[in-house]
Write a protein that holds these residues in place. Structure first.
Motif, PDB file in Angstrom:
ATOM      1  N   UNK A 116       0.753  -0.591  -0.106  1.00  0.00           N
ATOM      2  CA  UNK A 116       0.030  -0.081  -0.200  1.00  0.00           C
ATOM      3  C   UNK A 116       1.257   1.140  -0.192  1.00  0.00           C
ATOM      4  N   UNK A 117       1.889   1.086   1.086  1.00  0.00           N
ATOM      5  CA  UNK A 117       2.986   1.910   0.563  1.00  0.00           C
ATOM      6  C   UNK A 117       3.533   2.753  -0.053  1.00  0.00           C
ATOM      7  N   UNK A 118       3.486   1.894  -0.932  1.00  0.00           N
ATOM      8  CA  UNK A 118       4.508   1.287  -2.655  1.00  0.00           C
ATOM      9  C   UNK A 118       3.034   2.276  -3.950  1.00  0.00           C
ATOM     10  N   UNK A 119       1.922   1.637  -3.565  1.00  0.00           N
ATOM     11  CA  UNK A 119       0.841   2.522  -3.705  1.00  0.00           C
ATOM     12  C   UNK A 119       1.123   4.113  -4.055  1.00  0.00           C
ATOM     13  N   UNK A 120       0.943   4.244  -2.735  1.00  0.00           N
ATOM     14  CA  UNK A 120       0.841   5.676  -2.732  1.00  0.00           C
ATOM     15  C   UNK A 120       1.332   6.168  -2.907  1.00  0.00           C
ATOM     16  N   UNK A 121       3.150   5.810  -3.211  1.00  0.00           N
ATOM     17  CA  UNK A 121       4.378   6.574  -3.270  1.00  0.00           C
ATOM     18  C   UNK A 121       4.060   6.618  -4.827  1.00  0.00           C
ATOM     19  N   UNK A 122       3.020   5.807  -6.043  1.00  0.00           N
ATOM     20  CA  UNK A 122       3.316   5.864  -7.325  1.00  0.00           C
ATOM     21  C   UNK A 122       3.864   5.006  -7.754  1.00  0.00           C
ATOM     22  N   UNK A 123       4.857   4.012  -7.045  1.00  0.00           N
ATOM     23  CA  UNK A 123       6.241   3.038  -7.311  1.00  0.00           C
ATOM     24  C   UNK A 123       5.018   1.922  -7.904  1.00  0.00           C
ATOM     25  N   UNK A 124       4.225   1.354  -7.490  1.00  0.00           N
ATOM     26  CA  UNK A 124       3.406   0.292  -7.976  1.00  0.00           C
ATOM     27  C   UNK A 124       2.503   0.625  -9.022  1.00  0.00           C
ATOM     28  N   UNK A 125       3.082  -0.090 -10.355  1.00  0.00           N
ATOM     29  CA  UNK A 125       2.712   0.064 -11.415  1.00  0.00           C
ATOM     30  C   UNK A 125       1.704  -1.218 -11.225  1.00  0.00           C
ATOM     31  N   UNK A 126       1.660  -2.578 -10.811  1.00  0.00           N
ATOM     32  CA  UNK A 126       1.480  -3.585 -11.177  1.00  0.00           C
ATOM     33  C   UNK A 126       0.734  -4.275  -9.619  1.00  0.00           C
ATOM     34  N   UNK A 127      -0.709  -5.185  -9.442  1.00  0.00           N
ATOM     35  CA  UNK A 127      -0.927  -5.405  -8.126  1.00  0.00           C
ATOM     36  C   UNK A 127      -1.786  -6.349  -7.984  1.00  0.00           C
ATOM     37  N   UNK A 128      -2.520  -7.254  -7.209  1.00  0.00           N
ATOM     38  CA  UNK A 128      -3.471  -7.553  -7.699  1.00  0.00           C
ATOM     39  C   UNK A 128      -4.460  -7.371  -5.822  1.00  0.00           C
ATOM     40  N   UNK A 129      -5.154  -7.440  -6.134  1.00  0.00           N
ATOM     41  CA  UNK A 129      -6.745  -7.167  -5.739  1.00  0.00           C
ATOM     42  C   UNK A 129      -7.231  -8.302  -5.197  1.00  0.00           C
ATOM     43  N   UNK A 130      -7.754  -8.690  -3.827  1.00  0.00           N
ATOM     44  CA  UNK A 130      -8.413 -10.274  -3.475  1.00  0.00           C
ATOM     45  C   UNK A 130      -9.555  -9.331  -2.860  1.00  0.00           C
ATOM     46  N   UNK A 131     -10.805  -9.343  -3.176  1.00  0.00           N
ATOM     47  CA  UNK A 131     -12.250  -8.879  -2.029  1.00  0.00           C
ATOM     48  C   UNK A 131     -13.121  -9.049  -2.704  1.00  0.00           C
ATOM     49  N   UNK A 132     -14.373  -9.550  -1.218  1.00  0.00           N
ATOM     50  CA  UNK A 132     -15.498  -9.743  -1.026  1.00  0.00           C
ATOM     51  C   UNK A 132     -16.491  -9.454  -1.928  1.00  0.00           C
ATOM     52  N   UNK A 133     -16.941 -10.019  -3.151  1.00  0.00           N
ATOM     53  CA  UNK A 133     -18.042  -9.953  -3.712  1.00  0.00           C
ATOM     54  C   UNK A 133     -19.808 -10.152  -3.307  1.00  0.00           C
ATOM     55  N   UNK A 134     -20.295  -8.603  -3.156  1.00  0.00           N
ATOM     56  CA  UNK A 134     -21.519  -8.403  -2.359  1.00  0.00           C
ATOM     57  C   UNK A 134     -22.588  -8.590  -3.700  1.00  0.00           C
ATOM     58  N   UNK A 135     -23.543  -9.294  -3.319  1.00  0.00           N
ATOM     59  CA  UNK A 135     -25.360  -9.066  -3.345  1.00  0.00           C
ATOM     60  C   UNK A 135     -25.893  -7.898  -4.102  1.00  0.00           C
ATOM     61  N   UNK A 136     -26.537  -7.154  -4.314  1.00  0.00           N
ATOM     62  CA  UNK A 136     -27.436  -6.563  -4.640  1.00  0.00           C
ATOM     63  C   UNK A 136     -27.984  -5.693  -3.085  1.00  0.00           C
ATOM     64  N   UNK A 137     -28.279  -6.850  -2.084  1.00  0.00           N
ATOM     65  CA  UNK A 137     -28.849  -6.737  -1.098  1.00  0.00           C
ATOM     66  C   UNK A 137     -27.922  -6.766   0.200  1.00  0.00           C
TER      67      UNK A 137
END
Length: 389
Positions: A234-255
């Motif tokens: 995350x620090x790299x991302x804020x500094x603009x040094x991370x050009x490629x990265x993976x994100x895993x997140x929970x998908x939520x339904x409309x409810x």
């Protein structure tokens, strides 16, 4: 007279010929001790323990004579140590222990031990920048425990531990910090830096190898905090040094009910820090943009339907924003060090206010408001199309 002039010019040219040779001060490779990596640890009674990884050619390969490497159990390097009052003194004592002239020009890695880093590394870095041989592009690490132990590892995949660490630092997911980068951060406006934290890890068969376990925060050249590997990204991302990265997140339904996990690979990432001063209240917005492709879909969402993408993008961007804000606040609260380059952003936009308040920057930084805005578009659904669910 013309003839005398020609003779004089000819004599001068003849006298200059011996000076044109480039081999009068040559040093043969066989006479050099090639330093591939070096480590610094806190020694006894305030001394510095310098350890170096010296490359030794394999004698059976016909490539010349090599130094006996039986001490390290490897046929490619040995580790030699010497102690002194500082880096320069330890280096001169090290030369007395080696039969070859020490050469720093091949150094790829410099590792500072945890105890020495807590006392401060700026004074020791002065030797590396003042000496003409060390590379400014060599990578810097902080080790948990003694740094010498990192050099002694006999890795199997790469030639030695120095090559292993260099390859890890140059990967797109790594946090490579060079000597020049570290110098710029520690002498910059914030005077803070984040350096990869390494330690030993035991693998199958009892093999021990180095790996990047997190990040070390240096404030004023001293180790003040250590964080996990996730926070490092995350620090790299804020500094603009991370050009490629993976994100895993929970998908939520409309409810609002969770429907499974989705992993997205973000590429062409761009980060911008937007500072703002409103009635003496300092704040910064971290704006992240990029493009993404689905790596894995364990939810019922159909990424092949264009109508589904806005919902998934909103949840993805929410996850990225939450991670950025959490990482910023954690370092802000525990390390109290501006490793993100926020000081430079304020200096560029508000030079007068920054000049007036720069002495209070540590106090101001601890109270800065943070807001993250992520705008990542999912453009590639992957080859499989629909989820197996």
């Amino acid at each position: 007279m013309k003839r005398i002039g020609k003779l004089i010019r000819t004599a001068i040219l003849l006298l200059m010929i011996p000076l044109l040779g480039g081999c009068w001060d040559r040093t043969e490779v066989n006479d050099l001790a090639l330093i591939m990596a070096a480590s610094l640890d806190a020694g006894k009674n305030g001394t510095i323990e310098l350890s170096v990884q010296v490359f030794t050619p394999n004698q059976t390969s016909g490539g010349g004579s090599g130094i006996n490497s039986s001490d390290s159990g490897s046929d490619t390097f040995i580790v030699q140590s010497a102690s002194g009052t500082d880096f320069a003194d330890a280096s001169s004592r090290l030369q007395e222990l080696l039969p070859r002239k020490v050469f720093w020009g091949h150094g790829e890695v410099f590792v500072f031990g945890e105890q020495l880093a807590k006392k401060g590394i700026i004074d020791q870095m002065d030797f590396l920048f003042r000496h003409p041989q060390p590379r400014e592009r060599a990578y810097v690490f902080i080790s948990k425990g003694k740094a010498k132990d990192i050099l002694s590892m006999n890795t199997r995949i790469e030639r030695d531990s120095a090559e292993t660490l260099r390859e890890m630092a140059t990967l797109s997911v790594g946090t490579g910090v060079s000597l020049r980068d570290l110098n710029d951060m520690l002498t910059g406006r914030a005077k803070a830096a984040m350096v990869p934290l390494i330690e030993k890890k035991e693998g199958p068969g009892g093999n021990v190898f180095p790996y990047i376990s997190g990040a070390a925060v240096l404030k004023g050249g001293k180790l003040t905090a250590q964080f996990s590997d996730m926070l490092k990204r995350e620090t790299q991302l804020i500094r603009g040094e991370l050009k490629v990265f993976n994100v895993t997140f929970p998908v939520k339904e409309n409810k609002g009910r969770e429907d499974g996990l989705m992993s997205v690979r973000v590429v062409k990432c761009r980060t911008k820090l937007i500072p703002r001063i409103d009635r003496n209240r300092w704040s910064v917005t971290v704006r992240v943009e990029g493009e993404g492709g689905v790596l894995q879909n364990a939810s019922r969402a159909n990424v092949m339907k264009p109508a589904e993408l806005p919902r998934l993008e909103a949840q993805l961007n929410q996850e990225i924003g939450q991670r950025i804000e959490s990482a910023f606040r954690l370092i802000q609260r525990e390390a109290k060090a501006d490793v993100f380059g926020v000081a430079d952003a304020f200096w560029r936009k508000y030079p007068k206010q920054w000049t007036k308040e720069q002495k209070r920057w540590n106090e101001i930084f601890s109270e800065i408001d943070i807001h993250a805005e992520a705008n990542v578009k999912i453009l590639w659904p992957g080859f499989s199309g629909k989820s197996f669910k």
